[in-house]
Design a protein around this motif. Structure first.
Motif, PDB file in Angstrom:
ATOM      1  N   VAL A  46       0.833  -1.204   0.000  1.00 52.82           N
ATOM      2  CA  VAL A  46       0.000   0.000   0.000  1.00 52.82           C
ATOM      3  C   VAL A  46       0.867   1.253   0.000  1.00 52.82           C
ATOM      4  O   VAL A  46       0.607   2.209  -0.748  1.00 52.82           O
ATOM      5  CB  VAL A  46      -0.939  -0.007   1.225  1.00 52.82           C
ATOM      6  CG1 VAL A  46      -1.610   1.345   1.407  1.00 52.82           C
ATOM      7  CG2 VAL A  46      -1.992  -1.093   1.076  1.00 52.82           C
ATOM      8  N   VAL A  47       1.917   1.261   0.820  1.00 52.48           N
ATOM      9  CA  VAL A  47       2.798   2.432   0.906  1.00 52.48           C
ATOM     10  C   VAL A  47       3.493   2.681  -0.435  1.00 52.48           C
ATOM     11  O   VAL A  47       3.658   3.831  -0.860  1.00 52.48           O
ATOM     12  CB  VAL A  47       3.833   2.238   2.030  1.00 52.48           C
ATOM     13  CG1 VAL A  47       4.944   3.282   1.943  1.00 52.48           C
ATOM     14  CG2 VAL A  47       3.158   2.309   3.397  1.00 52.48           C
ATOM     15  N   ILE A  48       3.899   1.615  -1.117  1.00 54.11           N
ATOM     16  CA  ILE A  48       4.598   1.764  -2.394  1.00 54.11           C
ATOM     17  C   ILE A  48       3.644   2.165  -3.512  1.00 54.11           C
ATOM     18  O   ILE A  48       3.962   3.024  -4.338  1.00 54.11           O
ATOM     19  CB  ILE A  48       5.329   0.455  -2.764  1.00 54.11           C
ATOM     20  CG1 ILE A  48       6.471   0.190  -1.785  1.00 54.11           C
ATOM     21  CG2 ILE A  48       5.867   0.512  -4.196  1.00 54.11           C
ATOM     22  CD1 ILE A  48       7.102  -1.183  -1.929  1.00 54.11           C
ATOM     23  N   SER A  49       2.432   1.589  -3.522  1.00 50.60           N
ATOM     24  CA  SER A  49       1.527   1.759  -4.666  1.00 50.60           C
ATOM     25  C   SER A  49       0.648   2.994  -4.582  1.00 50.60           C
ATOM     26  O   SER A  49       0.203   3.497  -5.616  1.00 50.60           O
ATOM     27  CB  SER A  49       0.647   0.513  -4.827  1.00 50.60           C
ATOM     28  OG  SER A  49      -0.179   0.335  -3.677  1.00 50.60           O
ATOM     29  N   ASP A  50       0.374   3.506  -3.381  1.00 52.75           N
ATOM     30  CA  ASP A  50      -0.537   4.648  -3.241  1.00 52.75           C
ATOM     31  C   ASP A  50       0.254   5.954  -3.176  1.00 52.75           C
ATOM     32  O   ASP A  50       1.003   6.185  -2.221  1.00 52.75           O
ATOM     33  CB  ASP A  50      -1.390   4.495  -1.984  1.00 52.75           C
ATOM     34  CG  ASP A  50      -2.607   5.431  -1.990  1.00 52.75           C
ATOM     35  OD1 ASP A  50      -2.401   6.646  -2.175  1.00 52.75           O
ATOM     36  OD2 ASP A  50      -3.732   4.951  -1.824  1.00 52.75           O
ATOM     37  N   LYS A 294      -6.452   6.206   9.621  1.00 50.97           N
ATOM     38  CA  LYS A 294      -7.479   6.306   8.590  1.00 50.97           C
ATOM     39  C   LYS A 294      -6.873   6.434   7.203  1.00 50.97           C
ATOM     40  O   LYS A 294      -7.469   5.992   6.213  1.00 50.97           O
ATOM     41  CB  LYS A 294      -8.401   7.494   8.879  1.00 50.97           C
ATOM     42  CG  LYS A 294      -9.253   7.316  10.121  1.00 50.97           C
ATOM     43  CD  LYS A 294     -10.177   8.500  10.349  1.00 50.97           C
ATOM     44  CE  LYS A 294     -11.026   8.278  11.600  1.00 50.97           C
ATOM     45  NZ  LYS A 294     -11.939   9.431  11.848  1.00 50.97           N
ATOM     46  N   GLU A 295      -5.676   7.037   7.101  1.00 49.74           N
ATOM     47  CA  GLU A 295      -5.030   7.179   5.796  1.00 49.74           C
ATOM     48  C   GLU A 295      -4.623   5.823   5.243  1.00 49.74           C
ATOM     49  O   GLU A 295      -4.785   5.557   4.050  1.00 49.74           O
ATOM     50  CB  GLU A 295      -3.813   8.100   5.906  1.00 49.74           C
ATOM     51  CG  GLU A 295      -4.169   9.558   6.125  1.00 49.74           C
ATOM     52  CD  GLU A 295      -2.939  10.444   6.154  1.00 49.74           C
ATOM     53  OE1 GLU A 295      -1.861   9.950   6.551  1.00 49.74           O
ATOM     54  OE2 GLU A 295      -3.049  11.617   5.769  1.00 49.74           O
ATOM     55  N   VAL A 296      -4.087   4.953   6.106  1.00 51.00           N
ATOM     56  CA  VAL A 296      -3.711   3.606   5.663  1.00 51.00           C
ATOM     57  C   VAL A 296      -4.957   2.808   5.300  1.00 51.00           C
ATOM     58  O   VAL A 296      -4.979   2.088   4.293  1.00 51.00           O
ATOM     59  CB  VAL A 296      -2.900   2.881   6.759  1.00 51.00           C
ATOM     60  CG1 VAL A 296      -2.634   1.433   6.352  1.00 51.00           C
ATOM     61  CG2 VAL A 296      -1.580   3.598   7.014  1.00 51.00           C
ATOM     62  N   GLU A 297      -6.015   2.945   6.115  1.00 44.32           N
ATOM     63  CA  GLU A 297      -7.268   2.247   5.812  1.00 44.32           C
ATOM     64  C   GLU A 297      -7.830   2.696   4.473  1.00 44.32           C
ATOM     65  O   GLU A 297      -8.282   1.876   3.661  1.00 44.32           O
ATOM     66  CB  GLU A 297      -8.296   2.509   6.924  1.00 44.32           C
ATOM     67  CG  GLU A 297      -7.982   1.821   8.239  1.00 44.32           C
ATOM     68  CD  GLU A 297      -9.027   2.113   9.307  1.00 44.32           C
ATOM     69  OE1 GLU A 297      -9.912   2.973   9.051  1.00 44.32           O
ATOM     70  OE2 GLU A 297      -8.963   1.497  10.377  1.00 44.32           O
ATOM     71  N   ILE A 304      -7.656  -2.136  -2.953  1.00 48.08           N
ATOM     72  CA  ILE A 304      -8.581  -3.265  -3.156  1.00 48.08           C
ATOM     73  C   ILE A 304      -9.529  -2.976  -4.311  1.00 48.08           C
ATOM     74  O   ILE A 304      -9.809  -3.856  -5.137  1.00 48.08           O
ATOM     75  CB  ILE A 304      -9.361  -3.554  -1.848  1.00 48.08           C
ATOM     76  CG1 ILE A 304      -8.412  -4.090  -0.770  1.00 48.08           C
ATOM     77  CG2 ILE A 304     -10.481  -4.558  -2.111  1.00 48.08           C
ATOM     78  CD1 ILE A 304      -9.048  -4.247   0.595  1.00 48.08           C
ATOM     79  N   ARG A 305     -10.023  -1.729  -4.388  1.00 44.49           N
ATOM     80  CA  ARG A 305     -10.950  -1.378  -5.468  1.00 44.49           C
ATOM     81  C   ARG A 305     -10.261  -1.462  -6.836  1.00 44.49           C
ATOM     82  O   ARG A 305     -10.863  -1.878  -7.820  1.00 44.49           O
ATOM     83  CB  ARG A 305     -11.506   0.041  -5.249  1.00 44.49           C
ATOM     84  CG  ARG A 305     -12.615   0.105  -4.206  1.00 44.49           C
ATOM     85  CD  ARG A 305     -13.395   1.396  -4.356  1.00 44.49           C
ATOM     86  NE  ARG A 305     -12.569   2.558  -4.102  1.00 44.49           N
ATOM     87  CZ  ARG A 305     -12.452   3.148  -2.929  1.00 44.49           C
ATOM     88  NH1 ARG A 305     -13.133   2.661  -1.880  1.00 44.49           N
ATOM     89  NH2 ARG A 305     -11.687   4.216  -2.761  1.00 44.49           N
ATOM     90  N   ARG A 306      -8.981  -1.062  -6.884  1.00 48.03           N
ATOM     91  CA  ARG A 306      -8.258  -1.149  -8.158  1.00 48.03           C
ATOM     92  C   ARG A 306      -8.025  -2.592  -8.573  1.00 48.03           C
ATOM     93  O   ARG A 306      -7.948  -2.902  -9.762  1.00 48.03           O
ATOM     94  CB  ARG A 306      -6.911  -0.426  -8.043  1.00 48.03           C
ATOM     95  CG  ARG A 306      -7.026   1.096  -8.021  1.00 48.03           C
ATOM     96  CD  ARG A 306      -5.678   1.735  -8.370  1.00 48.03           C
ATOM     97  NE  ARG A 306      -4.651   1.431  -7.386  1.00 48.03           N
ATOM     98  CZ  ARG A 306      -4.374   2.220  -6.342  1.00 48.03           C
ATOM     99  NH1 ARG A 306      -5.070   3.333  -6.145  1.00 48.03           N
ATOM    100  NH2 ARG A 306      -3.407   1.895  -5.495  1.00 48.03           N
ATOM    101  N   ARG A 307      -7.887  -3.478  -7.572  1.00 50.25           N
ATOM    102  CA  ARG A 307      -7.638  -4.898  -7.875  1.00 50.25           C
ATOM    103  C   ARG A 307      -8.912  -5.617  -8.326  1.00 50.25           C
ATOM    104  O   ARG A 307      -8.853  -6.623  -9.018  1.00 50.25           O
ATOM    105  CB  ARG A 307      -7.051  -5.612  -6.642  1.00 50.25           C
ATOM    106  CG  ARG A 307      -5.653  -5.124  -6.257  1.00 50.25           C
ATOM    107  CD  ARG A 307      -4.605  -5.692  -7.186  1.00 50.25           C
ATOM    108  NE  ARG A 307      -3.255  -5.387  -6.704  1.00 50.25           N
ATOM    109  CZ  ARG A 307      -2.558  -4.339  -7.080  1.00 50.25           C
ATOM    110  NH1 ARG A 307      -3.060  -3.482  -7.955  1.00 50.25           N
ATOM    111  NH2 ARG A 307      -1.339  -4.127  -6.580  1.00 50.25           N
TER     112      ARG A 307
END
Length: 308
Positions: A46-50, A294-297, A304-307
């Protein structure tokens, strides 16, 4: 040197010697390891992709997740193997290697937690200069520096331990190779090794811990005297709460193990405490950061939506 020792392998006595518990503990520890790798792996992804998480705070969080996966991988696979094995042996070279990587990753994490506290201090107390102080180059240099310091700190212990002569019992009363259990099996004088363990490791542990507490002290004082908005005060403290929980979970057992005198605790206590910081804490870190952040959530939901 290694070829001067008469013991060529050690017997890890493990978490418990009660045979009926071995399969149960295997399942429990395997589940913990899977959750650890999956949870911390998700945070790294998540940290790398967002792009919204491409900030110093989450850069350090990604480093922490990487460390937690590696930290548990140093010990848990061998623990799981020993639960199902009759011969719970580890070679001398394998033992020294495990000791090295355990202290390498552990000391790096101790310093990383201090860097994360400093990052929160700059973000809250010097918000206008935050992007200037904590730019990409500075964050990368800080991360590389603590990884290098951690490596050479561990190298000191692994080299000094490998020079000891093990000529008696080869039974390690632990579930992984660490300096203190090995010193108890060594023949000859171990005063220098014990001094290095308490002084150098104590400095590596208590130095970052003191910096972490100092950062939080300044944050609390700044918020108390400068902030008039209750909502802003609550938001800032909530941001720090997750990190502070991780700090307490990590440092409390480490201080108990490496700072206290050896005579102050039994081997059973040592093993229980070791389970806390080497098995339990790494799996709690992703839960703490995702449940309270909340930012990580939000980033996780976007991934998840992109996947889908």
């Amino acid at each position: 040197m290694l070829n001067q020792t008469s013991v060529t392998e050690f017997l890890l006595l493990g978490v418990t010697d009660i045979q009926v518990l071995q399969p149960v503990l295997f399942v429990v520890f395997l589940a913990i390891y899977i959750v650890n790798v999956a949870g911390n792996g998700v945070i790294m992804m998540v940290v790398i992709s967002d792009p919204k998480l491409h900030s110093p705070m989450y850069f350090f969080l990604g480093n922490l997740s990487c460390l937690d996966i590696c930290y548990s991988t140093v010990t848990l696979p061998k623990v799981l193997d020993n639960f199902l094995s009759i011969h719970k042996t580890i070679s001398l070279l394998g033992c020294i290697s495990q000791l090295h990587f355990f202290h390498f990753l552990g000391s790096t994490e101790a310093m990383l937690l201090a860097m994360m506290a400093f990052d929160r201090f700059v973000a809250i107390c010097k918000p206008l200069r935050y992007t200037l102080i904590m730019n990409r180059q500075v964050c990368t240099q800080m991360a590389v520096t603590i990884w290098i310091i951690g490596f050479f700190h561990a190298l000191l212990h692994s080299v000094m331990t490998s020079r000891l002569n093990f000529c008696g019992s080869n039974h390690i009363h632990h579930f992984f190779c660490d300096v203190k259990p090995l010193l108890e099996l060594a023949c000859g004088n171990t005063d220098l090794n014990e001094w290095l363990l308490h002084s150098v490791t104590g400095t590596i542990s208590m130095g970052p811990f003191s910096l972490t507490l100092l950062s939080y002290f300044y944050i609390i004082m700044y918020l108390f005297f400068k902030t008039r908005s209750c909502s802003m005060l609550h938001k800032a403290l909530s941001t720090c709460a997750s990190h502070f929980m991780v700090v307490v979970l990590f440092y409390a057992p480490v201080v108990f193990t490496y700072i206290r005198p050896a005579s102050g605790s039994s081997m059973d206590q040592e093993r229980i405490i070791a389970i806390m910081y080497s098995v339990i804490t790494p799996v709690l870190n992703p839960l703490i950061y995702t449940l309270r952040n909340k930012e990580v959530e939000g980033a996780l939901r976007r991934v998840i939506r992109r996947r889908l």
